[in-house]
Design a protein around this motif. Sequence first.
Motif, short mmCIF file in Angstrom:
data_model
loop_
_atom_site.label_atom_id
_atom_site.label_comp_id
_atom_site.label_asym_id
_atom_site.label_seq_id
_atom_site.Cartn_x
_atom_site.Cartn_y
_atom_site.Cartn_z
N PRO A 134 9.00 8.93 -4.42
CA PRO A 134 10.40 8.67 -4.55
C PRO A 134 11.05 7.93 -5.72
O PRO A 134 12.04 8.16 -6.31
CB PRO A 134 10.78 7.67 -3.33
N VAL A 135 10.12 7.18 -6.13
CA VAL A 135 10.50 6.52 -7.55
C VAL A 135 10.64 7.64 -8.89
O VAL A 135 11.45 7.52 -9.63
CB VAL A 135 9.71 5.41 -8.03
N ARG A 136 9.55 8.47 -8.88
CA ARG A 136 9.44 9.14 -9.77
C ARG A 136 10.70 10.32 -9.79
O ARG A 136 11.20 10.82 -10.65
CB ARG A 136 7.96 10.05 -9.98
N GLN A 137 10.93 10.74 -8.62
CA GLN A 137 11.68 12.09 -8.32
C GLN A 137 13.33 11.46 -8.34
O GLN A 137 14.15 12.25 -8.70
CB GLN A 137 11.45 12.72 -7.37
N GLN A 138 13.44 10.46 -7.62
CA GLN A 138 14.97 10.00 -7.46
C GLN A 138 15.34 8.94 -8.33
O GLN A 138 16.40 9.08 -8.75
CB GLN A 138 14.95 9.57 -5.91
N VAL A 139 14.54 7.78 -8.47
CA VAL A 139 15.00 6.69 -9.13
C VAL A 139 14.90 7.09 -10.67
O VAL A 139 15.90 6.73 -11.28
CB VAL A 139 14.11 5.42 -9.13
N PHE A 140 13.96 7.81 -11.22
CA PHE A 140 13.89 8.06 -12.64
C PHE A 140 14.42 9.42 -12.84
O PHE A 140 15.17 10.03 -13.92
CB PHE A 140 12.65 7.99 -13.00
N PRO A 171 0.80 -1.05 -0.05
CA PRO A 171 -0.08 -0.02 0.09
C PRO A 171 0.82 1.29 -0.01
O PRO A 171 0.48 2.26 -0.51
CB PRO A 171 -0.63 -0.13 1.30
N HIS A 172 1.84 1.28 0.71
CA HIS A 172 2.91 2.43 0.73
C HIS A 172 3.39 2.76 -0.76
O HIS A 172 3.44 4.04 -1.07
CB HIS A 172 3.93 2.24 1.87
N MET A 173 3.94 1.78 -1.34
CA MET A 173 4.46 2.08 -2.64
C MET A 173 3.37 2.63 -3.58
O MET A 173 3.66 3.23 -4.33
CB MET A 173 5.26 0.74 -3.41
#
Length: 332
Positions: free
Chosen positions: A202-208, A194-196
Amino acid sequence: MIDYLPNIILLLIALYVLMTLGYVAFSYRQAKRYEKLVPPRGAFTNISTGRLHYVDCGEGPAILMIHGLSGNLGHFDCGVIDELAKNFRVVAIDRPGAGYSERPEDHPANVRAQARLVAEVIQRLELDNPLLVGHSLGGAISLALALEKPELVRGLALLAPLTLPINDAPEAFSGLDIKSDWFRRIIAWTTAVPHMIRHPEPVRQQVFGPDEIPPEFALKGGGVLSMRPKAFINTSRDYRASGDDLPGMSREYAKLAVPVRVLFGRDDRILDPEHHGEVLVRRYPQIGLKMIDGGHMLPVTHPEACVRFIRDAAEAMKDRKFISRASPEVYR
């Protein structure tokens, strides 16, 4: 009021149990839904950790692709695999414990242990001295394999690789830093999924970032497969063990007997391109480095640049040779 206290406590316990069961049911349903949306796209073979999922396409010199943390072979399937398969035999794997590949929870997850599993894959699939293409954590695994079994590979073409020890972990991975196995399982089956889903920033801004997430990443890139309890457990284990071998490995890079090339995005927000790229080649000038504009997820966001980089590396490394200490000219 005191007379009602035991009933209140029992009610609270019952509510907590129901909430926990709700989380478990939700996580289970989501995992099954994601697996239906992104079923296995390749074949299976068996190695020491169980079934291994892989794709194998094209003809020519072999290329073996190893994805990074919380990934799967779909990260290479947004344009890289198909393009390279025009001239090469391309094999991309779900690392053991990732995607649809199996790994027992008691199997070590450190980089050198994972490299030995990749060596098993090379021998199992009868790959003839493949060029290893490792992204992120897959880059560290590729380096470990080249240090331990250089006779198995032709060279390394690494994409935004983890290469040197780091002190400050990326903020995007802070939720993975769980020491206890039982607590990791509890988190995986309750709040992790649920948190993800609710917090993709974090995925949008940091990972990508600063690149945009391509619309095909969720399905063709296998993105949703990381949002399963089992994936969370193994990703957390990989993350916790990812730095164990790097201090010793980094002291051995001068002994690398196969050529190594590195591609980094200048704006990588997960692995510092100066530390893992420029500092690396200053210490070990036999390693080649190329910098481009982009973030961390280069195989997904810049597949054309990755294909050019891999093709150039394959051409430069086509005449396989071993040396005890290579000059920059040999590697580049």
